[in-house]
Every structure is written in C-alpha cells, then in structure tokens.
Design a protein around this motif. Structure first.
Motif, PDB file in Angstrom:
ATOM      1  N   TRP A  82      83.776  41.580  44.914  1.00  0.00           N
ATOM      2  CA  TRP A  82      82.801  42.276  45.844  1.00  0.00           C
ATOM      3  C   TRP A  82      83.591  42.886  47.005  1.00  0.00           C
ATOM      4  O   TRP A  82      83.397  43.986  47.367  1.00  0.00           O
ATOM      5  N   GLY A  83      84.520  42.039  47.542  1.00  0.00           N
ATOM      6  CA  GLY A  83      85.184  42.207  48.751  1.00  0.00           C
ATOM      7  C   GLY A  83      86.061  43.645  48.334  1.00  0.00           C
ATOM      8  O   GLY A  83      86.183  44.588  49.318  1.00  0.00           O
ATOM      9  N   SER A  84      86.707  43.796  47.370  1.00  0.00           N
ATOM     10  CA  SER A  84      87.522  44.893  46.938  1.00  0.00           C
ATOM     11  C   SER A  84      86.650  45.972  46.647  1.00  0.00           C
ATOM     12  O   SER A  84      86.946  47.292  46.977  1.00  0.00           O
ATOM     13  N   VAL A  85      85.564  45.711  45.967  1.00  0.00           N
ATOM     14  CA  VAL A  85      84.464  47.021  45.681  1.00  0.00           C
ATOM     15  C   VAL A  85      84.049  47.495  46.812  1.00  0.00           C
ATOM     16  O   VAL A  85      84.229  48.901  46.851  1.00  0.00           O
ATOM     17  N   GLU A  86      83.542  46.868  47.716  1.00  0.00           N
ATOM     18  CA  GLU A  86      83.096  47.156  49.056  1.00  0.00           C
ATOM     19  C   GLU A  86      84.180  47.935  49.664  1.00  0.00           C
ATOM     20  O   GLU A  86      83.907  49.147  50.198  1.00  0.00           O
ATOM     21  N   GLU A  87      85.345  47.473  49.919  1.00  0.00           N
ATOM     22  CA  GLU A  87      86.392  48.087  50.458  1.00  0.00           C
ATOM     23  C   GLU A  87      86.758  49.463  49.938  1.00  0.00           C
ATOM     24  O   GLU A  87      86.938  50.337  50.800  1.00  0.00           O
ATOM     25  N   LYS A  88      86.669  49.372  48.776  1.00  0.00           N
ATOM     26  CA  LYS A  88      87.156  50.853  47.959  1.00  0.00           C
ATOM     27  C   LYS A  88      85.994  51.958  48.072  1.00  0.00           C
ATOM     28  O   LYS A  88      86.433  52.943  48.281  1.00  0.00           O
ATOM     29  N   ILE A  89      84.792  51.453  47.974  1.00  0.00           N
ATOM     30  CA  ILE A  89      83.972  52.476  47.984  1.00  0.00           C
ATOM     31  C   ILE A  89      83.644  52.933  49.477  1.00  0.00           C
ATOM     32  O   ILE A  89      83.246  53.942  49.624  1.00  0.00           O
ATOM     33  N   MET A  90      83.664  52.120  50.558  1.00  0.00           N
ATOM     34  CA  MET A  90      83.556  52.761  51.966  1.00  0.00           C
ATOM     35  C   MET A  90      84.736  53.332  52.176  1.00  0.00           C
ATOM     36  O   MET A  90      84.590  54.639  52.928  1.00  0.00           O
ATOM     37  N   SER A  91      86.032  53.127  51.796  1.00  0.00           N
ATOM     38  CA  SER A  91      87.168  54.134  52.061  1.00  0.00           C
ATOM     39  C   SER A  91      87.236  55.379  51.464  1.00  0.00           C
ATOM     40  O   SER A  91      87.695  56.420  51.999  1.00  0.00           O
ATOM     41  N   ALA A  92      86.490  55.231  49.944  1.00  0.00           N
ATOM     42  CA  ALA A  92      86.454  56.395  49.500  1.00  0.00           C
ATOM     43  C   ALA A  92      85.330  57.594  49.952  1.00  0.00           C
ATOM     44  O   ALA A  92      85.488  58.624  49.807  1.00  0.00           O
ATOM     45  N   GLY A  93      84.393  56.906  50.817  1.00  0.00           N
ATOM     46  CA  GLY A  93      83.360  57.686  51.352  1.00  0.00           C
ATOM     47  C   GLY A  93      82.418  58.231  50.610  1.00  0.00           C
ATOM     48  O   GLY A  93      81.576  59.117  50.558  1.00  0.00           O
ATOM     49  N   VAL A  94      82.046  57.603  49.289  1.00  0.00           N
ATOM     50  CA  VAL A  94      80.973  57.593  48.491  1.00  0.00           C
ATOM     51  C   VAL A  94      79.628  57.217  48.748  1.00  0.00           C
ATOM     52  O   VAL A  94      78.658  57.512  48.309  1.00  0.00           O
TER      53      VAL A  94
END
Length: 96
Positions: A82-94
């Motif tokens: 979850w930590g990785s998923v959350e970081e990636k979706i927030m940084s991608a701006g989706v």
C-alpha cells in the motif's frame, strides 16, 4: 473514479484503501496466466491503470502499456504494497 488493477492474485488492503480514496469501480485482472494475456481488455471509461509489477511478466507489462497508450489512459507501475501504491498514484497525479 474507475480503475483497472493488473497483477497479484489477491489485492488485500490495497482494494479497501483505493475505495477509501474515492474509487467507485475497480476491475482486477491477475495477469498471471500466459494464455489470458491476449484477452486483457481495458475499458475506455477507465480513469487509470495500476500495474503491480511484482506479479506480472515483462511481456504482459509491455502489452498493457501499449493498450493504455492507444486509449490515452494514464498508467501507474508499483510494487504490491500500500505504501508504494499510494506514493506512485499521488506522484503521478491520477488521484487527489
């Protein structure tokens, strides 16, 4: 918000947390079976595609990337935590 998650047999807490962030429709494709690779379909109404890289092979990831690009759907690659998923979706701006 509608998303497609590709990879992993079971999403666990990731699914629950995505719904809490505002996802209304989640489609999960495990992506493991080689014979099903050519049958992967991403609906046009999808807001973004999340690929869990720990659980898909390179050919599947490459094919998904090509499909998402032709349909102009944002694509996020992440490990299955979850930590990785959350970081990636927030940084991608989706997602907000």
């Amino acid at each position: 918000m509608s998303i497609v998650v590709i990879g992993a047999d079971y999403l666990g807490i990731i699914e629950k947390n995505l719904y809490s962030l505002g996802v209304t429709e989640l489609t999960h494709i495990d992506g493991r079976k080689v014979q099903n690779q050519n049958k992967i379909n991403i609906p046009q109404k999808t807001d973004f595609v999340l690929v869990l890289t720990d659980y898909v092979n390179h050919n599947t990831a490459k094919m998904i990337k090509a499909i998402a690009k032709t349909k102009d759907i944002p694509l996020v690659f992440s490990k299955r935590s979850w930590g990785s998923v959350e970081e990636k979706i927030m940084s991608a701006g989706v997602m907000n």
